[in-house]
Design an enzyme around this catalytic site. Structure first.
Site, short mmCIF file in Angstrom:
data_model
loop_
_atom_site.label_atom_id
_atom_site.label_comp_id
_atom_site.label_asym_id
_atom_site.label_seq_id
_atom_site.Cartn_x
_atom_site.Cartn_y
_atom_site.Cartn_z
N ARG A 183 -8.63 62.19 -46.89
CA ARG A 183 -8.57 62.14 -45.43
C ARG A 183 -7.14 62.23 -44.92
O ARG A 183 -6.24 62.68 -45.62
CB ARG A 183 -9.32 60.89 -44.95
CG ARG A 183 -10.79 60.88 -45.41
CD ARG A 183 -11.53 59.65 -44.95
NE ARG A 183 -11.60 59.60 -43.49
CZ ARG A 183 -11.92 58.49 -42.82
NH1 ARG A 183 -12.18 57.37 -43.47
NH2 ARG A 183 -11.96 58.50 -41.51
N TYR B 166 -19.18 57.81 -42.82
CA TYR B 166 -19.47 56.44 -43.28
C TYR B 166 -20.95 56.19 -43.55
O TYR B 166 -21.34 55.11 -43.93
CB TYR B 166 -18.96 55.44 -42.25
CG TYR B 166 -17.47 55.54 -42.03
CD1 TYR B 166 -16.96 56.07 -40.86
CD2 TYR B 166 -16.58 55.14 -43.01
CE1 TYR B 166 -15.59 56.18 -40.65
CE2 TYR B 166 -15.21 55.24 -42.82
CZ TYR B 166 -14.72 55.76 -41.64
OH TYR B 166 -13.39 55.86 -41.44
N ARG C 203 -21.41 55.68 -35.15
CA ARG C 203 -20.67 56.94 -35.03
C ARG C 203 -20.19 57.40 -36.39
O ARG C 203 -20.16 56.65 -37.34
CB ARG C 203 -19.48 56.75 -34.07
CG ARG C 203 -19.90 56.46 -32.66
CD ARG C 203 -18.76 56.28 -31.67
NE ARG C 203 -17.47 56.72 -32.13
CZ ARG C 203 -16.44 55.90 -32.33
NH1 ARG C 203 -16.62 54.60 -32.20
NH2 ARG C 203 -15.28 56.36 -32.72
N GLU D 150 -11.76 46.52 -54.65
CA GLU D 150 -11.52 47.19 -53.37
C GLU D 150 -12.57 48.27 -53.19
O GLU D 150 -12.85 49.03 -54.13
CB GLU D 150 -10.13 47.82 -53.34
CG GLU D 150 -9.78 48.52 -52.04
CD GLU D 150 -8.42 49.19 -52.06
OE1 GLU D 150 -7.78 49.21 -53.13
OE2 GLU D 150 -7.99 49.69 -51.00
N ALA E 208 -9.04 49.57 -42.01
CA ALA E 208 -7.67 50.01 -41.69
C ALA E 208 -6.60 49.06 -42.20
O ALA E 208 -5.47 49.49 -42.49
CB ALA E 208 -7.55 50.16 -40.18
N HIS F 268 -14.22 51.32 -50.50
CA HIS F 268 -14.19 52.15 -49.30
C HIS F 268 -15.44 53.03 -49.29
O HIS F 268 -15.81 53.63 -50.31
CB HIS F 268 -12.95 53.04 -49.27
CG HIS F 268 -11.68 52.26 -49.22
ND1 HIS F 268 -11.19 51.69 -48.06
CD2 HIS F 268 -10.79 51.93 -50.19
CE1 HIS F 268 -10.06 51.06 -48.32
NE2 HIS F 268 -9.80 51.18 -49.60
N ASN G 214 -13.81 45.47 -48.44
CA ASN G 214 -13.55 46.72 -47.75
C ASN G 214 -12.58 46.38 -46.63
O ASN G 214 -12.97 45.92 -45.58
CB ASN G 214 -14.83 47.34 -47.18
CG ASN G 214 -14.54 48.70 -46.54
OD1 ASN G 214 -13.40 49.02 -46.20
ND2 ASN G 214 -15.59 49.49 -46.38
N PRO H 242 -11.87 45.52 -40.12
CA PRO H 242 -12.07 45.90 -38.72
C PRO H 242 -12.92 47.13 -38.51
O PRO H 242 -12.86 48.10 -39.25
CB PRO H 242 -10.64 46.15 -38.21
CG PRO H 242 -9.86 46.43 -39.45
CD PRO H 242 -10.47 45.60 -40.54
N ASN H 243 -13.73 47.05 -37.46
CA ASN H 243 -14.61 48.11 -36.96
C ASN H 243 -15.84 48.36 -37.82
O ASN H 243 -16.73 49.12 -37.41
CB ASN H 243 -13.85 49.43 -36.78
CG ASN H 243 -12.74 49.32 -35.78
OD1 ASN H 243 -12.98 48.97 -34.62
ND2 ASN H 243 -11.50 49.56 -36.20
#
Ligand SMILES: O=C(O)[C@]1(O)C=C(c2cccc(Sc3ccccc3)c2)[C@@H](O)[C@H](O)C1
Length: 148
Positions: free
Chosen positions: A108, A26, A21, A99, A78, A101, A75, A13-14
């Site tokens: 974080r 990122y 942004r 996996e 969330a 990221h 990836n 997601p996203n």
């Protein structure tokens, strides 16, 4: 080693909003830019590159990869921090699972420190930004080659 390996790259997601942004976290590349990176790094291997905001669709794509992919890069965004369903689907796979990221979640917010996906992954790449996808494709190709 399959004649033409197939690497499936799934994005959660996203991630469709990448490059818009928070470039300090990122990076500035869009998901389309990252897809192009993966195709180039794959050096002739087939790349299936997808993104969805829906957890169940990711489960469907993981189940599909079980039948046709030689390696899976995910990836989870969330959903990595929340989804037992993704972990359970990934555990059914016998292919390499990487996996990925863009950021390093361990640096974080605390809620990002745990991933349900990691216990179902062959390995984890985090914190290298879009270059992490290049690393993940290389790791996938190496894993495929070493499995024979
Ligand atoms: O670092 C990642 O790739 C990560 O998987 C990606 C995440 C994430 C979170 C929100 C948005 C986005 S993509 C984005 C970035 C900037 C603006 C809009 C969307 C990714 C996080 O949920 C994860 O904790 C970490």
């Amino acid at each position: 080693m399959p004649e033409t390996p197939a690497i499936h790259v799934l994005n959660g997601p996203n991630l469709n909003l990448l490059g818009v942004r928070e470039p300090h976290i990122y990076g500035r590349e869009t998901l389309a830019d990252i897809e192009a990176r993966c195709v180039k790094a794959a050096a002739g291997a087939t790349v299936v590159f997808r993104q969805t905001n829906h957890e169940g669709v990711l489960v469907d794509w993981i189940q599909e990869a079980r039948e046709v992919a030689d390696a899976l890069i995910i990836n989870p965004a969330a959903y990595g921090h929340t989804s037992v369903a993704l972990r359970d689907a990934l555990k059914t796979l016998s292919i390499p699972v990487i996996e990925l990221h863009l950021s390093n979640p361990a640096t974080r917010e605390p809620f990002r420190h745990h991933s349900y996906v990691s216990s179902a992954a062959t390995g984890v790449i985090a914190g290298f930004g879009p270059a992490g996808y290049d690393l993940a494709v290389q790791a996938a190709l190496t894993s495929i080659r070493e499995r024979g």
